[in-house]
Design a protein around this motif. Structure first.
Motif, short mmCIF file in Angstrom:
data_model
loop_
_atom_site.label_atom_id
_atom_site.label_comp_id
_atom_site.label_asym_id
_atom_site.label_seq_id
_atom_site.Cartn_x
_atom_site.Cartn_y
_atom_site.Cartn_z
N TYR A 1 -19.87 -9.21 -11.52
CA TYR A 1 -18.49 -8.73 -11.66
C TYR A 1 -17.98 -8.15 -10.34
O TYR A 1 -16.86 -8.45 -9.90
N MET A 2 -18.81 -7.34 -9.69
CA MET A 2 -18.40 -6.74 -8.41
C MET A 2 -18.11 -7.84 -7.38
O MET A 2 -17.15 -7.76 -6.62
N ASP B 1 -16.62 5.34 -13.33
CA ASP B 1 -17.81 4.57 -12.97
C ASP B 1 -18.50 4.01 -14.20
O ASP B 1 -18.99 2.88 -14.20
N PRO C 1 -11.91 -5.99 -17.98
CA PRO C 1 -11.85 -4.85 -17.09
C PRO C 1 -11.06 -3.68 -17.66
O PRO C 1 -10.16 -3.88 -18.47
N VAL C 2 -11.43 -2.49 -17.24
CA VAL C 2 -10.69 -1.28 -17.61
C VAL C 2 -10.42 -0.46 -16.36
O VAL C 2 -10.92 -0.77 -15.28
N ALA C 3 -9.63 0.59 -16.55
CA ALA C 3 -9.34 1.58 -15.51
C ALA C 3 -8.90 0.91 -14.21
O ALA C 3 -8.08 0.00 -14.24
N ARG C 4 -9.46 1.31 -13.06
CA ARG C 4 -8.91 0.82 -11.78
C ARG C 4 -9.06 -0.70 -11.65
O ARG C 4 -8.23 -1.35 -11.02
N ASP C 5 -10.10 -1.27 -12.27
CA ASP C 5 -10.27 -2.72 -12.20
C ASP C 5 -9.15 -3.43 -12.96
O ASP C 5 -8.61 -4.43 -12.49
N MET D 1 -25.36 -1.51 -12.71
CA MET D 1 -24.29 -2.08 -11.87
C MET D 1 -24.05 -3.55 -12.24
O MET D 1 -24.99 -4.32 -12.33
N ARG D 2 -22.79 -3.92 -12.47
CA ARG D 2 -22.47 -5.31 -12.83
C ARG D 2 -22.24 -6.08 -11.54
O ARG D 2 -21.10 -6.23 -11.09
N THR E 1 -16.16 1.22 -16.02
CA THR E 1 -15.97 -0.02 -15.23
C THR E 1 -17.31 -0.68 -14.91
O THR E 1 -17.33 -1.72 -14.24
N GLY E 2 -18.39 -0.08 -15.37
CA GLY E 2 -19.70 -0.71 -15.20
C GLY E 2 -20.32 -0.50 -13.83
O GLY E 2 -21.20 -1.26 -13.41
N ARG E 3 -19.87 0.56 -13.11
CA ARG E 3 -20.47 0.83 -11.79
C ARG E 3 -21.53 1.92 -11.91
O ARG E 3 -21.59 2.82 -11.12
N PHE E 4 -22.31 1.81 -12.92
CA PHE E 4 -23.19 2.92 -13.26
C PHE E 4 -24.63 2.54 -13.04
O PHE E 4 -25.07 1.51 -13.51
N GLY E 5 -25.39 3.37 -12.34
CA GLY E 5 -26.85 3.16 -12.23
C GLY E 5 -27.19 1.95 -11.39
O GLY E 5 -26.35 1.23 -10.91
#
Lengths: 251, 217
Positions: B5-6, A244, B72-76, B1-2, A247-251
């Motif tokens: 990007y999402m 999280d 992007p990193v990891a699952r992205d 939260m980006r 990948t920037g899915r934080f907060g």
């Protein structure tokens, strides 16, 4: 891969604030280890515990062991100056002394009792070469260090840290104030340095961690959430909190 | 939260669904044109080829832009790089359908001989294509694994059709060109199944990080 720093059950409090919680990690020798995590997660605090830079902070309490080649650096019998000679540090902002380039480098060795001009000349040249700045400064060694550019000042500080022949170099966001070219030079430098030294670096730049580190540690709220090979952390992290965050899915 | 990007990742999913639907349609219509020997429908499939190619380029460009701008990193990273690889197989599925339709359009075939299971084979292939795209959209490695196993069904249809065509050629009553056309069509369907397997393998990479490689050509 041998371990150079073995951190065991490390806890640190700033007053009532529990800033590092039960950290256990083995830092491998001759590798680059990156410490990542959001602001306030404890990564810089952790870095500073590795050469006792937190000793001077008022109200700090530290428990647990940091074994450098098997010796606990928090043992009362250990000479702190010796520790900081073995484990050097480069900070976020370049902080050259207000003296010549030559004297910046010679300062540490002189403190450690080296007086021979020939020997000092040799150290100055070798470390400036190691820090990939020799060619840029060899004709102006007697000029003030503060006249160098930001990127050059930072490499000078790395050379200064290397002049006392440390084993480990701690870098605290050492490229965050630099332009991409200077950053690139320092990243390449770090990769060359690992042949002779062990590098532990705090960085807010995830791509930098992915690019140059071999191992990566993710900190969150004072905990070491995940420590693994960098390739693994950035492709298939184990902990959801790591994923999280990166990948920037934080907060 | 980006959030931008999402939204872009969601957009990528939508584009993959849209291209996936074009591919499914293309296979389904190619199959229909064969079963009904409908040359007009076959021409329609051929005409749609460029649309699939265009979507492939669009998704490639979108993925490259995401890699550049979002790093992007990891699952992205796994998902975007999988998409980038998958569209090549999806485009090839479009090509195979076009090849089938092209054969139907150009052949002199008047009737498909009894006992050749083209309808069933086509249904199995369409099932694989649909499910492989679904598996990507839902990031479902279990479904992806099931598709990989299901390829055996398609392969056995191919073997059965090939065997029967050999029999028909031996008894000397059938038109050789027609039989070879049908063999090629069966092979195109079989290859379409292989591309669905490749897609499924990329889904598994996207979900787990395990790179199993692709089906041999």
């Amino acid at each position: 891969m041998s371990t150079i720093l073995d951190v065991e059950k490390l806890n640190l409090w700033y007053g009532d604030h529990h800033a590092l919680k039960d950290i256990n990690v083995e830092i491998p020798k001759n590798r680059i280890t990156a410490l990542i995590g959001p602001s306030g997660c404890g990564k810089s605090t952790f870095l500073k515990t590795l050469n006792r830079m937190n000793d001077l902070v008022a109200g700090v309490k530290i428990e647990g062991d940091v074994l450098y080649n098997g010796q606990n650096i928090y043992d009362p019998s250990v000479d702190v100056t010796w520790i900081r000679k073995q484990i050097g540090m480069v900070f976020q902002k370049a902080n050259p002394f207000p003296m010549s380039i030559y004297d910046n480098i010679a300062y540490g060795p002189r403190t450690h009792g080296i007086r021979s001009r020939v020997r000092l000349d040799e150290i100055v040249e070798r470390t400036l070469r190691d820090a990939a700045i020799w060619e840029e400064v060899k004709d102006r060694l007697k000029k003030p260090a503060l006249g160098l550019s930001g990127g050059q000042q930072q490499r000078l500080c790395i050379a200064r840290a290397l002049a006392v022949e440390p084993d480990i170099l701690l870098m605290d966001e050492s490229t965050s104030a630099l332009d991409p070219i200077s950053t690139g030079k320092i990243e390449e430098l770090a990769q060359q340095l690992k042949e002779k030294y062990t590098v532990v670096m705090v960085t807010h730049n995830m791509q930098q961690a992915a690019r140059i580190s071999d191992e990566c540690a993710f900190f969150l709220l004072g905990e070491l959430v995940e420590f693994s090979a960098t390739d693994k952390m950035f492709s298939t992290p184990t902990d959801k909190r790591t994923e999280d965050y990166i990948t920037g899915r934080f907060g | 939260m980006r959030s931008v990007y999402m939204a872009e990742l969601e957009e990528l999913n939508k584009k993959m669904i849209s291209m996936g639907m074009l591919c499914e349609n293309s296979v389904a219509k190619a199959a229909q044109s064969l079963v009904g020997l409908d040359r007009d429908l076959a021409a329609e499939v051929v005409a749609k080829r460029e649309e699939i190619n265009r979507e492939e380029r669009e998704i490639e460009n979108f993925c490259i832009r995401l890699l550049l701008t979002q790093q992007p990193v990891a699952r992205d990273l796994r998902m975007i790089s999988s998409a980038l690889k998958m569209v090549t197989d999806m485009e090839r599925i479009g090509d195979q359908s076009t090849d089938i339709a092209d054969v139907v359009r150009a052949s002199s075939l008047q009737k498909i001989p009894e006992g050749l299971n083209f309808r069933e084979m086509a249904e199995s292939v369409i099932h694989m294509v649909t499910k492989s795209i679904d598996a990507f959209v839902n990031q479902d490695a279990v479904v992806a694994d099931a598709i990989i196993s299901y390829d055996d069904v398609v392969d056995s249809y191919f073997d059965s059709i090939k065997g029967k065509l050999v029999g028909l050629l031996k008894n000397d009553k059938s038109d050789t060109t027609d039989m070879l056309d049908l063999l090629m069509i069966a092979k195109y369907f079989e290859r379409t199944g292989d591309h669905a397997v490749n897609i499924a393998n990329w889904v598994i990479f996207s979900v787990t990080g395990e790179n199993r490689g692709v089906q041999g050509k």
